[in-house]
Design a protein around this motif. Structure first.
Motif, PDB file in Angstrom:
ATOM      1  N   ASP A  69      32.866  54.052 -18.281  1.00 29.79           N
ATOM      2  CA  ASP A  69      33.276  52.698 -18.627  1.00 29.79           C
ATOM      3  C   ASP A  69      32.247  51.673 -18.154  1.00 29.79           C
ATOM      4  N   VAL A  70      30.983  51.925 -18.533  1.00 33.22           N
ATOM      5  CA  VAL A  70      29.879  51.020 -18.201  1.00 33.22           C
ATOM      6  C   VAL A  70      29.082  50.705 -19.460  1.00 33.22           C
ATOM      7  N   GLY A  71      28.308  49.639 -19.419  1.00 32.08           N
ATOM      8  CA  GLY A  71      27.504  49.228 -20.564  1.00 32.08           C
ATOM      9  C   GLY A  71      26.034  49.526 -20.417  1.00 32.08           C
ATOM     10  N   SER A  72      25.637  50.101 -19.282  1.00 31.82           N
ATOM     11  CA  SER A  72      24.236  50.457 -19.083  1.00 31.82           C
ATOM     12  C   SER A  72      24.135  51.607 -18.097  1.00 31.82           C
ATOM     13  N   VAL A 108      18.929  51.795 -19.891  1.00 29.42           N
ATOM     14  CA  VAL A 108      19.351  51.800 -21.280  1.00 29.42           C
ATOM     15  C   VAL A 108      20.733  51.153 -21.340  1.00 29.42           C
ATOM     16  N   THR A 109      20.912  50.264 -22.308  1.00 25.48           N
ATOM     17  CA  THR A 109      22.200  49.598 -22.488  1.00 25.48           C
ATOM     18  C   THR A 109      22.821  50.043 -23.805  1.00 25.48           C
ATOM     19  N   VAL A 120      22.232  50.544 -29.994  1.00 23.89           N
ATOM     20  CA  VAL A 120      22.534  50.009 -31.322  1.00 23.89           C
ATOM     21  C   VAL A 120      21.302  49.369 -31.951  1.00 23.89           C
ATOM     22  N   ILE A 121      20.636  48.462 -31.238  1.00 24.31           N
ATOM     23  CA  ILE A 121      19.534  47.665 -31.797  1.00 24.31           C
ATOM     24  C   ILE A 121      18.240  48.457 -31.928  1.00 24.31           C
ATOM     25  N   LYS A 122      17.888  49.224 -30.901  1.00 20.70           N
ATOM     26  CA  LYS A 122      16.590  49.894 -30.892  1.00 20.70           C
ATOM     27  C   LYS A 122      16.610  51.303 -31.474  1.00 20.70           C
ATOM     28  N   LEU A 143      13.347  54.727 -24.560  1.00 22.56           N
ATOM     29  CA  LEU A 143      13.690  53.326 -24.326  1.00 22.56           C
ATOM     30  C   LEU A 143      13.321  52.871 -22.917  1.00 22.56           C
ATOM     31  N   GLY A 144      12.894  53.776 -22.075  1.00 22.43           N
ATOM     32  CA  GLY A 144      12.541  53.442 -20.694  1.00 22.43           C
ATOM     33  C   GLY A 144      11.104  52.977 -20.576  1.00 22.43           C
TER      34      GLY A 144
END
Length: 139
Positions: free
Chosen positions: A32-35, A49-50, A55-57, A73-74
């Motif tokens: 239950d986290v966003g990143s 990473v979020t 979604v965007i990348k 993404l890192g």
């Protein structure tokens, strides 16, 4: 002096740099986290990473999150705070980099995450308001 270690959320879970973005999304759901921090084979922090990054990348650009690695993404040096750094320094770092969460490191080891919520629960109200306002400003 209150330090990042004093108020952080401990035992941050990483997504491995070779795990997929789909794996990262499942971990985010479970926790239950966003990143999530991205950690390398060497256990060092490689980035963050979020859910928005996924979604965007990835998805919005037609890539497959089941085959795209989190390490893709890192990019660059992640913004962090030292475990013994003051909360004031953490606030200044969040403001400077316009981030809502900071990985907390001790040496090269990830020991926790410090979020706006952690600061809000443990710091004077006027300083927290300033932090939220600054980070939320448009560029």
């Amino acid at each position: 002096m209150t330090t990042a270690r004093d108020i952080m959320t401990g035992s941050a879970e990483c997504v491995g740099e070779n795990e997929t973005l789909a794996d990262a999304a499942r971990k985010m759901l479970q926790l239950d986290v966003g990143s999530l921090p991205i950690c390398g084979e060497d256990k060092r922090l490689k980035g963050m990473v979020t859910d928005r990054d996924i979604v965007i990348k990835c998805i919005a650009q037609g890539q497959d999150p089941s085959s795209t690695r989190a390490g893709a993404l890192g990019q660059g040096k992640p913004v962090t705070i030292g475990a013994e750094d003051s909360v004031e320094e953490a606030i200044n770092t969040m403001q400077e980099h316009r981030v809502r969460r900071l990985p907390v490191i001790d040496g090269h080891e990830l020991v926790g995450m410090l979020s706006q919520a952690d600061i809000a629960k443990n710091h004077p109200e006027d300083r927290v308001g300033e932090l939220l306002k600054f980070i939320s400003m448009e560029y």
